[in-house]
Motif scaffolding. Sequence first.
Motif, PDB file in Angstrom:
ATOM      1  N   TYR A  38       0.821  -1.209   0.000  1.00 63.44           N
ATOM      2  CA  TYR A  38       0.000   0.000   0.000  1.00 63.44           C
ATOM      3  C   TYR A  38       0.854   1.258   0.000  1.00 63.44           C
ATOM      4  O   TYR A  38       0.450   2.293  -0.550  1.00 63.44           O
ATOM      5  N   GLY A  39       2.048   1.158   0.607  1.00 66.69           N
ATOM      6  CA  GLY A  39       2.937   2.302   0.602  1.00 66.69           C
ATOM      7  C   GLY A  39       3.445   2.664  -0.777  1.00 66.69           C
ATOM      8  O   GLY A  39       3.868   3.801  -1.015  1.00 66.69           O
ATOM      9  N   SER A  40       3.407   1.715  -1.707  1.00 64.23           N
ATOM     10  CA  SER A  40       3.889   1.975  -3.059  1.00 64.23           C
ATOM     11  C   SER A  40       2.841   2.615  -3.961  1.00 64.23           C
ATOM     12  O   SER A  40       3.158   3.054  -5.076  1.00 64.23           O
ATOM     13  N   LEU A  41       1.597   2.679  -3.508  1.00 62.17           N
ATOM     14  CA  LEU A  41       0.515   3.143  -4.389  1.00 62.17           C
ATOM     15  C   LEU A  41       0.670   4.605  -4.781  1.00 62.17           C
ATOM     16  O   LEU A  41       0.402   4.984  -5.931  1.00 62.17           O
ATOM     17  N   ALA A  42       1.075   5.440  -3.843  1.00 60.63           N
ATOM     18  CA  ALA A  42       1.235   6.861  -4.168  1.00 60.63           C
ATOM     19  C   ALA A  42       2.302   7.052  -5.239  1.00 60.63           C
ATOM     20  O   ALA A  42       2.135   7.867  -6.161  1.00 60.63           O
ATOM     21  N   GLU A  43       3.391   6.303  -5.141  1.00 56.60           N
ATOM     22  CA  GLU A  43       4.461   6.405  -6.137  1.00 56.60           C
ATOM     23  C   GLU A  43       3.971   5.960  -7.513  1.00 56.60           C
ATOM     24  O   GLU A  43       4.301   6.583  -8.535  1.00 56.60           O
ATOM     25  N   VAL A  44       3.176   4.889  -7.547  1.00 57.00           N
ATOM     26  CA  VAL A  44       2.597   4.438  -8.814  1.00 57.00           C
ATOM     27  C   VAL A  44       1.689   5.526  -9.388  1.00 57.00           C
ATOM     28  O   VAL A  44       1.756   5.874 -10.577  1.00 57.00           O
ATOM     29  N   ALA A  45       0.831   6.073  -8.527  1.00 53.82           N
ATOM     30  CA  ALA A  45      -0.150   7.054  -8.998  1.00 53.82           C
ATOM     31  C   ALA A  45       0.488   8.364  -9.436  1.00 53.82           C
ATOM     32  O   ALA A  45      -0.093   9.101 -10.240  1.00 53.82           O
ATOM     33  N   ASP A  46       1.676   8.676  -8.922  1.00 55.40           N
ATOM     34  CA  ASP A  46       2.329   9.940  -9.259  1.00 55.40           C
ATOM     35  C   ASP A  46       3.031   9.913 -10.614  1.00 55.40           C
ATOM     36  O   ASP A  46       3.509  10.953 -11.078  1.00 55.40           O
ATOM     37  N   GLN A  47       3.081   8.773 -11.260  1.00 58.29           N
ATOM     38  CA  GLN A  47       3.745   8.704 -12.565  1.00 58.29           C
ATOM     39  C   GLN A  47       2.940   9.464 -13.625  1.00 58.29           C
ATOM     40  O   GLN A  47       1.703   9.416 -13.617  1.00 58.29           O
ATOM     41  N   PRO A  48       3.621  10.141 -14.555  1.00 58.13           N
ATOM     42  CA  PRO A  48       2.907  10.757 -15.679  1.00 58.13           C
ATOM     43  C   PRO A  48       2.126   9.694 -16.442  1.00 58.13           C
ATOM     44  O   PRO A  48       2.629   8.596 -16.712  1.00 58.13           O
ATOM     45  N   GLY A  49       0.861   9.993 -16.737  1.00 54.98           N
ATOM     46  CA  GLY A  49       0.022   9.043 -17.453  1.00 54.98           C
ATOM     47  C   GLY A  49      -0.849   8.194 -16.542  1.00 54.98           C
ATOM     48  O   GLY A  49      -1.660   7.408 -17.023  1.00 54.98           O
ATOM     49  N   ILE A  50      -0.668   8.336 -15.217  1.00 55.84           N
ATOM     50  CA  ILE A  50      -1.495   7.595 -14.262  1.00 55.84           C
ATOM     51  C   ILE A  50      -2.227   8.578 -13.358  1.00 55.84           C
ATOM     52  O   ILE A  50      -1.652   9.580 -12.912  1.00 55.84           O
ATOM     53  N   VAL A  51      -3.477   8.284 -13.096  1.00 53.62           N
ATOM     54  CA  VAL A  51      -4.320   9.110 -12.229  1.00 53.62           C
ATOM     55  C   VAL A  51      -4.382   8.534 -10.814  1.00 53.62           C
ATOM     56  O   VAL A  51      -4.261   9.253  -9.825  1.00 53.62           O
ATOM     57  N   ASP A  52      -4.565   7.231 -10.711  1.00 54.92           N
ATOM     58  CA  ASP A  52      -4.712   6.619  -9.390  1.00 54.92           C
ATOM     59  C   ASP A  52      -4.382   5.133  -9.464  1.00 54.92           C
ATOM     60  O   ASP A  52      -4.467   4.518 -10.541  1.00 54.92           O
ATOM     61  N   ALA A  53      -4.013   4.586  -8.295  1.00 50.99           N
ATOM     62  CA  ALA A  53      -3.761   3.152  -8.180  1.00 50.99           C
ATOM     63  C   ALA A  53      -4.342   2.684  -6.857  1.00 50.99           C
ATOM     64  O   ALA A  53      -4.196   3.356  -5.834  1.00 50.99           O
ATOM     65  N   ALA A  54      -5.019   1.544  -6.870  1.00 50.52           N
ATOM     66  CA  ALA A  54      -5.692   1.063  -5.658  1.00 50.52           C
ATOM     67  C   ALA A  54      -5.646  -0.459  -5.585  1.00 50.52           C
ATOM     68  O   ALA A  54      -5.678  -1.144  -6.611  1.00 50.52           O
ATOM     69  N   ILE A  55      -5.552  -0.956  -4.358  1.00 47.98           N
ATOM     70  CA  ILE A  55      -5.634  -2.386  -4.080  1.00 47.98           C
ATOM     71  C   ILE A  55      -6.763  -2.607  -3.089  1.00 47.98           C
ATOM     72  O   ILE A  55      -6.839  -1.921  -2.069  1.00 47.98           O
ATOM     73  N   TRP A  56      -7.607  -3.571  -3.391  1.00 46.41           N
ATOM     74  CA  TRP A  56      -8.670  -3.974  -2.483  1.00 46.41           C
ATOM     75  C   TRP A  56      -8.348  -5.360  -1.922  1.00 46.41           C
ATOM     76  O   TRP A  56      -8.057  -6.296  -2.679  1.00 46.41           O
ATOM     77  N   VAL A  57      -8.424  -5.486  -0.598  1.00 47.49           N
ATOM     78  CA  VAL A  57      -8.243  -6.782   0.051  1.00 47.49           C
ATOM     79  C   VAL A  57      -9.444  -7.682  -0.225  1.00 47.49           C
ATOM     80  O   VAL A  57      -9.328  -8.902  -0.290  1.00 47.49           O
ATOM     81  N   GLY A  58     -10.611  -7.071  -0.403  1.00 48.78           N
ATOM     82  CA  GLY A  58     -11.860  -7.818  -0.489  1.00 48.78           C
ATOM     83  C   GLY A  58     -12.438  -8.007   0.904  1.00 48.78           C
ATOM     84  O   GLY A  58     -11.809  -7.693   1.910  1.00 48.78           O
ATOM     85  N   TYR A  59     -13.653  -8.514   0.970  1.00 46.07           N
ATOM     86  CA  TYR A  59     -14.345  -8.674   2.252  1.00 46.07           C
ATOM     87  C   TYR A  59     -14.517 -10.151   2.543  1.00 46.07           C
ATOM     88  O   TYR A  59     -15.229 -10.866   1.829  1.00 46.07           O
ATOM     89  N   ALA A  60     -13.845 -10.595   3.615  1.00 47.55           N
ATOM     90  CA  ALA A  60     -13.740 -12.028   3.876  1.00 47.55           C
ATOM     91  C   ALA A  60     -14.989 -12.641   4.485  1.00 47.55           C
ATOM     92  O   ALA A  60     -15.145 -13.870   4.462  1.00 47.55           O
ATOM     93  N   TRP A  61     -15.898 -11.827   5.022  1.00 50.52           N
ATOM     94  CA  TRP A  61     -17.033 -12.373   5.767  1.00 50.52           C
ATOM     95  C   TRP A  61     -18.348 -12.320   4.992  1.00 50.52           C
ATOM     96  O   TRP A  61     -19.427 -12.354   5.579  1.00 50.52           O
TER      97      TRP A  61
END
Length: 479
Positions: free
Chosen positions: A202-225
């Motif tokens: 999750y700490g890497s997401l901001a760096e991914v999103a800051d690249q030219p050509g990218i708006v946002d990056a997100a990871i979902w764990v999902g809901y286990a229950w």
Amino acid sequence: MLRIGIGGIHIESSTFSPHRAELADFTVTRGQDLLDRYGFTGEDWGVEWVPLVHAVALPGGAVTRAAYQELKDELVNRVAQAGPLDGLLYDIHGAMSVVGLVDAELDLTYAVRGALGPKPLISAAMDLHGNVSRRFAELLDLITAHRLAPHEDAWLTRERAARNLVDRLRSGGRPHRAWVQVPVLLPGEKTSTRLEPARSLYGSLAEVADQPGIVDAAIWVGYAWADEPRCQAAVVVTGDDEDLVLREAGDLAQRYWEARADFVFVGPTGSADECIARAVQEGVRPFVLSDSGDNPTAGGAGDLPFMLGRLLANEELASAAVTAVHASITDPTAVARCFAAGMGSTVRLSVGGKVDAGHGGPLEITGAVTGLQPGDPVGGDVAAVTTGGVTVILTSRRKPYHRLADFTAIGIDPHDQDLLVVKIGYLEPELHELAKGWLLALTPGGVDQDLGRLGHHRVTRPLYPFDEFEGPDLTPRLL
């Protein structure tokens, strides 16, 4: 000036919990009250923010069809009647289950998109414990999620979704979304961003999103229950560079898959009796125990007395050689009896086990009424009953105890207790700071951390950790 609507329905729902979320469980805001929830609407963004309707509820069981239909109809009607909108800030959770539906967010978003029309952009702000099916994601233009668990960045996520939307409306065009699901389903208590590997992922997401050509990056764990086909991890990278978003989404998905066996519980665990015995013996105070299986902020019914029974079975606690507070058990009948008896009275109560009766039923206790708190905004009338060295907090409505003020409101100072037992998983910030020791008790309930005890049968298989397999297809799809 851009016209952007704000609305949504926000709840996570355990399909293993017998609790049912009714309309009365939701806090519904409209008009200026809705805009006041979002501090950035008072800033000069050159935007006319159009309040639609927003409904949020404490996590619980599945939402009744009638309650969902009423909220859905109002949101859709308000979208249709709002006049021309350039976009919608869509504030949802992503793990709402509704009786009779298999992908509630898809159903809701399909109706919202139909009322909004094809041209306006939808920017969704979500919880990282939500689910992202392909059909659901296809209806959105921008999508982001929390990057911290516990969710200390919840409002930052909403503001990021809003800024992404405004920037995109001003620059024009629809971005690409690279979507991929990862066949892994883990409880939130194994994916806290306080620990590796979630911290680095999750700490890497901001760096991914800051690249030219990218708006946002997100990871979902999902809901286990929840036992639904959509329940698994997912990655979405959004941007204008088609090749880049596909590459980054694939890389994040591969990293998540390769780390699947490295996710561990956020703290030391044990059975209820093991955790109680160790906490009593440790000698550091206050020692916090998580009654994790009935956590109302993950979807538990909140009325299981299982942990209370195990506390009272401990000789040192029963004899008051050691003190403990258990927060809390939802039981409006027991609370009413305490209020009728009055402070200092001795009461014999049948506590809890009325909603979730599948894990032992009610517990009979006799004790003194040591606290009465009428009209708590969340818990309703609240009572405290002390038996031996154990004080149990009883609430009329489901209420989480995450802050010190929740305890002091009924006259209990957590600093004075030997043990503090809370229906929670990982500790929220104030409890985390308070705890001189902490154990995660693997207790039964609708949000049992031991997923194998729940009986999933509708999730998409193969799925880790239920199955051992190699080489899933992690090729991102461009939406």
